[in-house]
Design an enzyme around this catalytic site. Sequence first.
Site, PDB file in Angstrom:
ATOM      1  N   GLU A  96       0.816  -1.226   0.000  1.00 26.43           N
ATOM      2  CA  GLU A  96       0.000   0.000   0.000  1.00 26.43           C
ATOM      3  C   GLU A  96       0.847   1.272   0.000  1.00 26.43           C
ATOM      4  OE1 GLU A  96      -0.664  -2.588   1.945  1.00 26.43           O
ATOM      5  OE2 GLU A  96      -2.769  -3.140   1.697  1.00 26.43           O
ATOM      6  N   PHE A 106     -11.612  -7.987  13.068  1.00 25.47           N
ATOM      7  CA  PHE A 106     -10.502  -8.381  12.206  1.00 25.47           C
ATOM      8  C   PHE A 106     -10.190  -7.256  11.216  1.00 25.47           C
ATOM      9  CE2 PHE A 106      -9.030 -10.439   8.214  1.00 25.47           C
ATOM     10  CZ  PHE A 106      -7.774 -10.799   8.683  1.00 25.47           C
ATOM     11  N   GLN A 107      -8.933  -6.915  11.117  1.00 26.93           N
ATOM     12  CA  GLN A 107      -8.456  -5.822  10.262  1.00 26.93           C
ATOM     13  C   GLN A 107      -9.167  -4.507  10.563  1.00 26.93           C
ATOM     14  OE1 GLN A 107      -8.295  -7.188   6.119  1.00 26.93           O
ATOM     15  NE2 GLN A 107      -6.225  -7.937   6.503  1.00 26.93           N
ATOM     16  N   LYS A 137     -17.803  -1.233   5.403  1.00 26.67           N
ATOM     17  CA  LYS A 137     -18.226  -2.166   4.353  1.00 26.67           C
ATOM     18  C   LYS A 137     -19.739  -2.174   4.167  1.00 26.67           C
ATOM     19  CE  LYS A 137     -17.130  -6.754   2.602  1.00 26.67           C
ATOM     20  NZ  LYS A 137     -16.498  -8.058   2.886  1.00 26.67           N
ATOM     21  N   MET A 156      24.292   9.145   3.164  1.00 26.90           N
ATOM     22  CA  MET A 156      24.115  10.368   3.953  1.00 26.90           C
ATOM     23  C   MET A 156      24.291  10.074   5.442  1.00 26.90           C
ATOM     24  SD  MET A 156      23.741  13.545   3.400  1.00 26.90           S
ATOM     25  CE  MET A 156      22.768  14.209   2.057  1.00 26.90           C
TER      26      MET A 156
END
Lengths: 184, 587
Positions: free
Chosen positions: B52, B114-115, B164, B482
């Site tokens: 993502e 969940f999630q 959802k 760096m």
Amino acid sequence: MMIVAGQSQSAYFLEETSTVAETHTLSVLVDNEPGVLARVIGLFSGRGYNIESLTVSEVEHEKHLSRITVVTTGTPQVITQIMNQLGRLVPVHRVVNLTKMGEAIERELALVKVAGKGEHRVEALRLAQAFEARTVDATLESFVFELTGTPADIDRFVNLMTECGLVEVARTGLAALARGKMGM
Amino acid sequence: MTRQMTGAEMVIQALIDQGVDTIFGYPGGAVLPIYDEIFQQDKINHILVRHEQGAGHAAEGYARSTGKPGVVLVTSGPGATNMVTALTDALMDSIPMVCITGQVPTHLIGTDGFQECDTVGITRPCTKHNWLVQRIEDLPKILHEAFRIATTGRPGPVVVDIPKNIQFQTGTYANFKDQAQTQYKPRVKGDDTAIREAVALMAAAKKPVLYTGGGVVNAGPAASRLLRELVKLTNMPITSTLMGLGAYPASGPNWLGMLGMHGTYEANLAMHDCDVMVCIGARFDDRITGRIDAFSPTSKKIHIDIDPSSINKNVRVDIPIVGDVGYVLEDMIKVWKETQPVQDRAAMTAWWQQVSVWKAKKCLAYRKNADVIMPQYAVERLYQLTKGHDTYITTEVGQHQMWAAQYFGFEEPNRWMTSGGLGTMGYGLPAALGVQIAHPDALVIDIAGDASVQMNIQEMSTAIQYEAPIKVFILNNQYMGMVRQWQQLLHGNRLSHSYTEAMPDFVKLAEAYGAVGIKAERPDELDDAIEEMIRVKRPVIFDCRVANLANCFPMIPSGKAHNEMLLGDASDDEIDTAIGSSGKMLV
């Protein structure tokens, strides 16, 4: 490691030209929507600003508007930055610095519980009358007083009550409006 | 026109009504209804990433190279949390992005489902605004308002979190494009009095400098044209932040190069010594100002910014102008032409002479090497050999990023995509993917470091899938360059964990993904290799082995002022003592 003023500076150690912190009361008109208070509080904690007092309540039901009154401390530059950062939040309609607009009306409500017998009890009641506090609960061994006033008034009253069997205090935080006919 | 449709259909319809043709995303349980709608239409092109975060940076690259908002679609929980870095990156660099996240159904919110995660809570500080959609009736308005807020004013990322069950519910859809749903209304036109004062101050300046930033690019191509006109009109020297490169062409006669921590000697000294500074769409970031109490001590400062909170945040300015750079520049030019101010020609000539003395230092000079490719040389050759192509450059973060900014010349805005504010390693590869999707025929190059590139290397797979011929040009020195440079300067050269002992074979890695791997180890083979990379019409990973211990100069060490720069030819002694003990505290 010590950072000595005037020696090593970068953006992480901003030197204010005016380092005198001032206390300001800001009035913020916001959409009363979920999360709006979290946005305001998150802004203060995330950017390291102080909150000394914060009150919030819906003030215009039809328009879903809430007023947040926040008392904060900082240099004039920081206060301006706080106002600008608040103004950036999408649900914020207006931000007004009541302290800058002159002497605003500032009030706070406190509930003060004291417990005791004999002379303490009499003294507590006498002081409550002197401060024009209302007695909102009484038992044979306790009182709850309700007092409205400036934060300083309430501080004074609470200080006196510590000598008279103070049990606990609940304070609302500050509500404030500008004087005169204009609204914000 | 209103129509009945499900929440998932509304999402797609709103995207179509907003003119979106491409979205970047990754499916998951809480966005399945929306993915089902994507399956059943052909107006919106969905790019399936591998992570993502990659979707987020790809959307940023897409946005920055087109001027349109980048759109991302991810699922709840880990989908949303993986977006946090990209959202923060977009917020810091003012990139318009609309991120749609799925959420568990409303009745499960708060149950640690969940999630499930508190997406609006987590993303509140890293978005310009965000919403949790709680009723289907609100969805069309929120979707369109999300685009308005992301793209207007100071652009930024927004999140619309859609449970959802709302995606399944049916409601009434109407197109609310450009119809304000909140009182949010940024000010675009600058105050006339302030603009007139600014023009008068600029006209009277003896040692002026224009300091421009990403705001010019964000204000659109017209703003860059106006900037060029203003430079011509006033003959002022001009420098830019990292984010603003390309707004004024690097080949322009008034160009000083980039300013700031790794900016040019002439740009930083012009900033330090100027008497009038015109800050246009930049924000006095600490990489720019260095030691703030010694920053441009004698100048009057004009600051044009669309965000009022940028004004007087880090540096006190004399004339603030809140407004869109494009509008303000237009008015400034109008006032300048109308008042026909007489500049102090002698002073301006002397100022330009001073600038040429600084330029003569040749601060970007470096020691060439016949056996080892110097990283600066690699970027220089890349620049020379890509001239004439329709080129877009992205970068990761670190030394290679600064060398790209120093040695690659940008002639146009929207050609340079880099993570400036947040400094996100792993930005460049997915960003290049996003740019390439938007410009399929262009030459899109991610100038990368060997460490950064491994942070989102999985998106090579996406590039293969969509036949996006991105070129990943790795300046491979086997170090986090760096970090190593700072350890050398600040920590007695104790190179704690900045050396990557196990490095993949990038050529084989490219081949494993199905891309082309190219390697160059010697300066005399570099040109041919770069030309081959340009010729190949497939994704390429270019392993350019460069000098391992090269440092990025010039450099303003932390806690130092603009006139205390370290130059490339600085002696070793000077480097050892360049940063005082208090400077080590700084980032």
